[in-house]
Design a protein around this motif. Structure first.
Motif, PDB file in Angstrom:
ATOM      1  N   ALA A  47       0.967  -1.137  -0.349  1.00  0.00           N
ATOM      2  CA  ALA A  47      -0.158   0.659   0.250  1.00  0.00           C
ATOM      3  C   ALA A  47       1.330   1.381   0.175  1.00  0.00           C
ATOM      4  CB  ALA A  47      -0.715   0.019   1.704  1.00  0.00           C
ATOM      5  N   LEU A  48       1.428   1.445   0.652  1.00  0.00           N
ATOM      6  CA  LEU A  48       3.524   2.808   0.744  1.00  0.00           C
ATOM      7  C   LEU A  48       3.506   2.661  -0.613  1.00  0.00           C
ATOM      8  CD1 LEU A  48       5.908   3.328   3.102  1.00  0.00           C
ATOM      9  CD2 LEU A  48       6.430   3.268   0.816  1.00  0.00           C
ATOM     10  N   LEU A  49       3.730   1.685  -1.475  1.00  0.00           N
ATOM     11  CA  LEU A  49       4.356   1.487  -2.460  1.00  0.00           C
ATOM     12  C   LEU A  49       3.648   1.942  -3.293  1.00  0.00           C
ATOM     13  CD1 LEU A  49       6.884  -1.416  -3.199  1.00  0.00           C
ATOM     14  CD2 LEU A  49       7.263   0.866  -2.624  1.00  0.00           C
ATOM     15  N   SER A  50       2.219   2.045  -3.473  1.00  0.00           N
ATOM     16  CA  SER A  50       1.259   1.986  -4.822  1.00  0.00           C
ATOM     17  C   SER A  50       0.919   3.588  -4.727  1.00  0.00           C
ATOM     18  CB  SER A  50      -0.108   1.619  -5.049  1.00  0.00           C
ATOM     19  OG  SER A  50      -0.316   1.353  -3.257  1.00  0.00           O
ATOM     20  N   GLU A  51       0.137   4.163  -2.242  1.00  0.00           N
ATOM     21  CA  GLU A  51       0.231   5.079  -2.772  1.00  0.00           C
ATOM     22  C   GLU A  51       0.778   6.050  -2.659  1.00  0.00           C
ATOM     23  OE1 GLU A  51      -2.457   4.723   1.392  1.00  0.00           O
ATOM     24  OE2 GLU A  51      -3.249   2.716   0.902  1.00  0.00           O
ATOM     25  N   MET A  52       1.998   5.903  -2.010  1.00  0.00           N
ATOM     26  CA  MET A  52       2.542   7.159  -1.978  1.00  0.00           C
ATOM     27  C   MET A  52       3.620   7.506  -3.251  1.00  0.00           C
ATOM     28  SD  MET A  52       1.853   8.398   1.367  1.00  0.00           S
ATOM     29  CE  MET A  52       3.098   9.202   1.434  1.00  0.00           C
ATOM     30  N   ARG A  53       4.173   5.707  -3.911  1.00  0.00           N
ATOM     31  CA  ARG A  53       4.979   6.694  -5.075  1.00  0.00           C
ATOM     32  C   ARG A  53       6.266   6.988  -4.815  1.00  0.00           C
ATOM     33  NH1 ARG A  53       2.697   4.562  -9.921  1.00  0.00           N
ATOM     34  NH2 ARG A  53       0.877   3.903  -9.655  1.00  0.00           N
ATOM     35  N   PRO A  54       7.244   6.350  -3.896  1.00  0.00           N
ATOM     36  CA  PRO A  54       7.803   7.450  -3.357  1.00  0.00           C
ATOM     37  C   PRO A  54       9.488   6.589  -4.593  1.00  0.00           C
ATOM     38  CG  PRO A  54       8.008   4.842  -2.413  1.00  0.00           C
ATOM     39  CD  PRO A  54       6.767   5.122  -2.658  1.00  0.00           C
ATOM     40  N   ASP A  55      10.544   7.859  -4.308  1.00  0.00           N
ATOM     41  CA  ASP A  55      12.072   7.767  -5.520  1.00  0.00           C
ATOM     42  C   ASP A  55      12.430   6.886  -5.013  1.00  0.00           C
ATOM     43  OD1 ASP A  55      10.982   9.936  -7.448  1.00  0.00           O
ATOM     44  OD2 ASP A  55      11.129  11.059  -5.924  1.00  0.00           O
ATOM     45  N   VAL A  56      12.461   6.450  -3.738  1.00  0.00           N
ATOM     46  CA  VAL A  56      13.963   5.918  -3.136  1.00  0.00           C
ATOM     47  C   VAL A  56      12.970   4.769  -2.178  1.00  0.00           C
ATOM     48  CG1 VAL A  56      16.066   4.987  -1.968  1.00  0.00           C
ATOM     49  CG2 VAL A  56      15.067   7.407  -3.818  1.00  0.00           C
ATOM     50  N   VAL A  57      13.227   3.603  -1.866  1.00  0.00           N
ATOM     51  CA  VAL A  57      12.887   2.785  -0.423  1.00  0.00           C
ATOM     52  C   VAL A  57      14.017   2.456  -0.035  1.00  0.00           C
ATOM     53  CG1 VAL A  57      11.527   0.687   0.458  1.00  0.00           C
ATOM     54  CG2 VAL A  57      10.586   2.051  -1.441  1.00  0.00           C
ATOM     55  N   HIS A  58      13.956   2.669   1.635  1.00  0.00           N
ATOM     56  CA  HIS A  58      14.973   1.877   2.250  1.00  0.00           C
ATOM     57  C   HIS A  58      14.273   1.081   2.864  1.00  0.00           C
ATOM     58  CE1 HIS A  58      17.421   5.969   2.583  1.00  0.00           C
ATOM     59  NE2 HIS A  58      16.627   6.111   2.464  1.00  0.00           N
ATOM     60  N   ILE A  59      15.144  -0.792   3.304  1.00  0.00           N
ATOM     61  CA  ILE A  59      14.296  -1.975   3.638  1.00  0.00           C
ATOM     62  C   ILE A  59      15.584  -1.678   5.146  1.00  0.00           C
ATOM     63  CG2 ILE A  59      13.837  -4.087   3.566  1.00  0.00           C
ATOM     64  CD1 ILE A  59      13.300  -3.378   0.337  1.00  0.00           C
ATOM     65  N   THR A  60      14.825  -1.822   5.678  1.00  0.00           N
ATOM     66  CA  THR A  60      15.768  -1.935   7.586  1.00  0.00           C
ATOM     67  C   THR A  60      15.081  -2.328   8.305  1.00  0.00           C
ATOM     68  OG1 THR A  60      14.770   0.091   8.412  1.00  0.00           O
ATOM     69  CG2 THR A  60      16.768   0.642   6.968  1.00  0.00           C
ATOM     70  N   THR A  61      14.522  -3.872   7.701  1.00  0.00           N
ATOM     71  CA  THR A  61      13.421  -4.800   7.878  1.00  0.00           C
ATOM     72  C   THR A  61      15.430  -5.915   8.436  1.00  0.00           C
ATOM     73  OG1 THR A  61      13.328  -6.427   6.045  1.00  0.00           O
ATOM     74  CG2 THR A  61      11.667  -4.120   7.055  1.00  0.00           C
ATOM     75  N   PRO A  62      14.152  -6.887   9.174  1.00  0.00           N
ATOM     76  CA  PRO A  62      15.437  -8.239   9.532  1.00  0.00           C
ATOM     77  C   PRO A  62      15.600  -8.558   8.241  1.00  0.00           C
ATOM     78  CG  PRO A  62      13.703  -8.318  11.130  1.00  0.00           C
ATOM     79  CD  PRO A  62      13.363  -7.438  10.591  1.00  0.00           C
ATOM     80  N   PRO A  63      16.750  -9.596   8.344  1.00  0.00           N
ATOM     81  CA  PRO A  63      17.242  -9.865   6.942  1.00  0.00           C
ATOM     82  C   PRO A  63      16.512 -11.160   6.064  1.00  0.00           C
ATOM     83  CG  PRO A  63      18.913  -9.850   8.811  1.00  0.00           C
ATOM     84  CD  PRO A  63      18.181  -9.742   8.940  1.00  0.00           C
ATOM     85  N   ALA A  64      16.085 -11.673   6.657  1.00  0.00           N
ATOM     86  CA  ALA A  64      14.587 -12.399   5.992  1.00  0.00           C
ATOM     87  C   ALA A  64      13.814 -12.080   4.653  1.00  0.00           C
ATOM     88  CB  ALA A  64      13.969 -13.627   6.687  1.00  0.00           C
ATOM     89  N   SER A  65      13.324 -10.648   5.359  1.00  0.00           N
ATOM     90  CA  SER A  65      12.404 -10.297   4.965  1.00  0.00           C
ATOM     91  C   SER A  65      12.909  -9.405   3.413  1.00  0.00           C
ATOM     92  CB  SER A  65      11.168  -9.575   5.694  1.00  0.00           C
ATOM     93  OG  SER A  65      12.365  -8.244   6.499  1.00  0.00           O
TER      94      SER A  65
END
Length: 416
Positions: A124-142
Motif C-alpha cells: 500500500a505504501l508503494l502504490s499510494e505514496m509512489r516514493p523515488d527511493v525505498v529504504h529497507i531496514t527490516t530483519p534479513p529474511a524479509s
C-alpha cells in the motif's frame, strides 16, 4: 651541529599533516564527500530511476539536477532511526512515509521524525505514496521479498545488509534492478567511514603504493547482558542464518576486503565457539585471496574492548584505523636519513592518536552519527547521485562481488 640544524626543518615538514604538505595528494574528507558524486558522473545514462531525466552535460560538469526526491522507509528498528536521522539532514529529500508491521511502531517513528504518513502494508505504501527511493531496514529474511516488490514497482532501493540470505536471491535482485533501470544499494557503511575513505584516496593517488594485504578484525561483545543476540526469550533473526550471529556482520568484513583487494579467488575459513558461549559460533577467521593481495577477515565475540580494526599494508605505506573511532595512523618510509624513520612515524602516530582521542569524545558529545558516520556519508552520496544522474557509490558489480564472497565464507560452515 650544522647537520642537526639541517635535519630539523626537514623533520618539521615530515611531521606536518599530509594535507598541509606541498604536493600532498590527500583530499579533505568533507570535500571528498561533497564532490565525489559529481566528479564521478558518467557520460552515459546511469543506473537509477532518473536516467531519462538526466541533465545535459558539458564534459563531466553537470548543469542541472532533478530536485526533491521522495523517500520511504520499511522497518522501524534501531538502524531505521539512523537512516531517518540522516535523511532529515539531507537537502532535496522528503521522507513521505514509514512502514512497519506494528502500527504502534510505525506511528511512533513517523511522529518522532515528523513523517506525514505511516503504513503497516508495504504494498500500500508503494502504490499510494509512489516514493523515488525505498529504504529497507527490516530483519534479513524479509529483505528479498520487500526489495523485489519495490524494484518491480520501479523504485530505487537501499537495503540494509545482508541484501538477502541467499546469493541467488541477490543475483535476482540485481538483475531486476538492471531490468527496471533503478538503483539497488546494499549498506556497505564502513567503506564510507572517514578513515577508510582517506586510505582509499592515498591508494588512488599512488602515495600508498600497491596494496599487498588487508586485515579487518571486528571485536564486538554480542554476549553481554541485554544483547539482542543472546536473549533466549527473543531469538535474533540472524541466529537462523548459516553462520548464526556472525553472519549479521560478514557484509562489513567482505565489503572492506572487496574495496582493497577486488574480486576474491579463494577463501579458507575457521568457525569456532570458545569459552562455552551460548552462541553456535563466537569466533571467525578467514583468509581471502585476490589477484594481487590477500585479506584476513576476523570476528570475535570474546575479545575486549569492542573495536573494528582495519589494517592495510602497501608497497609504500601502512595504515591502521579503528572504525569505531576516528583513529587513523600511517607509517611510511620518509626521505632523508633512514635512521629517523621510526622516530618520525612514532611522533606522527602520537600526534594522530591524541587528535583522535578528542575527536572521538566529541563524537559522543555533539550528537554526531558516531560509528554510523559511514552510513550517513553513503546515503548522502546515493541521493546526490540520484539527483545529479551520477555514478552510484556502491555499484551493482560491487553488491554481487561482496555477496559472492559472503556466500563462499559461509559455505565452509559445518552443519550443527
Amino acid at each position: 651541529m650544522a647537520k642537526g640544524r639541517e635535519i630539523l626543518p626537514w623533520l618539521a615538514i615530515q611531521l606536518a599533516p599530509i594535507s598541509q604538505r606541498a604536493g600532498g595528494n590527500f583530499l579533505d574528507a568533507d570535500r571528498l564527500a561533497r564532490e565525489s558524486a559529481v566528479d564521478k558522473a558518467r557520460s552515459s545514462a546511469p543506473i537509477g530511476s532518473i536516467a531519462a531525466d538526466a541533465a545535459e552535460r558539458a564534459g563531466d560538469r553537470l548543469i542541472a539536477k532533478r530536485g526533491l526526491l521522495r523517500a520511504a522507509l520499511i522497518g522501524t528498528g534501531q538502524i531505521a532511526r539512523q537512516h531517518l536521522a540522516c535523511l532529515r539532514e539531507l537537502p532535496d529529500v522528503e521522507v513521505v512515509a514509514v512502514c512497519d508491521l506494528s502500527r504502534a511502531r510505525a506511528e511512533c517513528m513517523a511522529e518522532r521524525f515528523d513523517v506525514a504518513a505511516f503504513f503497516t502494508d508495504s504494498a500500500a505504501l508503494l502504490s499510494e505514496m509512489r516514493p523515488d527511493v525505498v529504504h529497507i531496514t527490516t530483519p534479513p529474511a524479509s529483505h528479498f521479498p520487500l526489495a523485489m516488490a519495490a524494484l518491480e514497482f520501479g523504485t530505487n532501493v537501499i537495503v540494509e545488509k545482508p541484501a538477502a540470505l541467499a546469493y541467488a536471491d541477490v543475483e535476482a535482485l540485481t538483475k531486476k534492478a538492471l531490468e527496471r533501470g533503478v538503483a539497488f544499494i546494499e549498506d556497505h557503511n564502513y567503506v564510507f567511514n572517514r578513515a577508510t575513505r582517506q586510505i582509499r584516496e592515498l591508494i588512488a593517488s599512488g602515495e600508498f603504493g600497491e596494496v599487498t594485504h588487508v586485515e579487518a578484525f571486528l571485536c564486538l561483545n554480542i554476549l553481554r547482558a541485554g544483547s539482542p543476540f543472546s536473549d533466549p526469550n527473543l531469538p535474533h533473526p540472524s541466529l537462523s542464518m548459516p553462520g548464526a550471529a556472525i553472519s549479521d556482520f560478514l557484509t562489513h568484513l567482505a565489503s572492506l576486503a572487496f574495496v582493497f583487494i577486488g574480486d576474491h579467488r579463494w577463501v579458507h575459513t575457521n568457525w569456532s565457539n570458545r569459552f562455552s558461549s551460548p552462541l553456535r559460533f563466537s569466533e571467525f577467521r578467514a583468509l581471502v585471496g585476490g589477484e594481487h593481495a590477500t585479506a584476513m577477515l576476523s570476528f570475535s565475540a570474546n575479545t575486549r574492548p569492542d573495536a573494528f580494526w582495519l589494517r592495510v599494508y602497501g608497497t609504500k605505506m601502512q595504515a591502521v584505523a579503528n572504525l569505531f573511532e576516528t583513529r587513523l595512523t600511517l607509517s611510511r618510509l620518509h626521505g632523508g636519513p633512514k635512521s629517523l624513520n621510526p622516530l618520525i612515524n612514532a611522533l606522527r602516530e602520537s600526534r594522530d592518536l591524541s587528535k583522535s582521542a578528542f575527536q572521538t569524545l566529541l563524537w559522543k558529545l555533539n550528537g554526531s552519527p558516531g560509528t554510523y558516520e559511514g552510513l550517513w556519508d553513503l546515503l548522502a552520496r546515493v541521493y546526490r547521485a540520484l539527483n545529479y544522474g551520477a555514478e552510484m557509490p556502491v555499484s551493482i558489480d560491487q553488491v554481487i562481488a561482496v555477496n559472492r564472497l559472503v556466500s563462499d565464507l559461509v559455505a565452509e560452515v559445518r552443519p550443527p
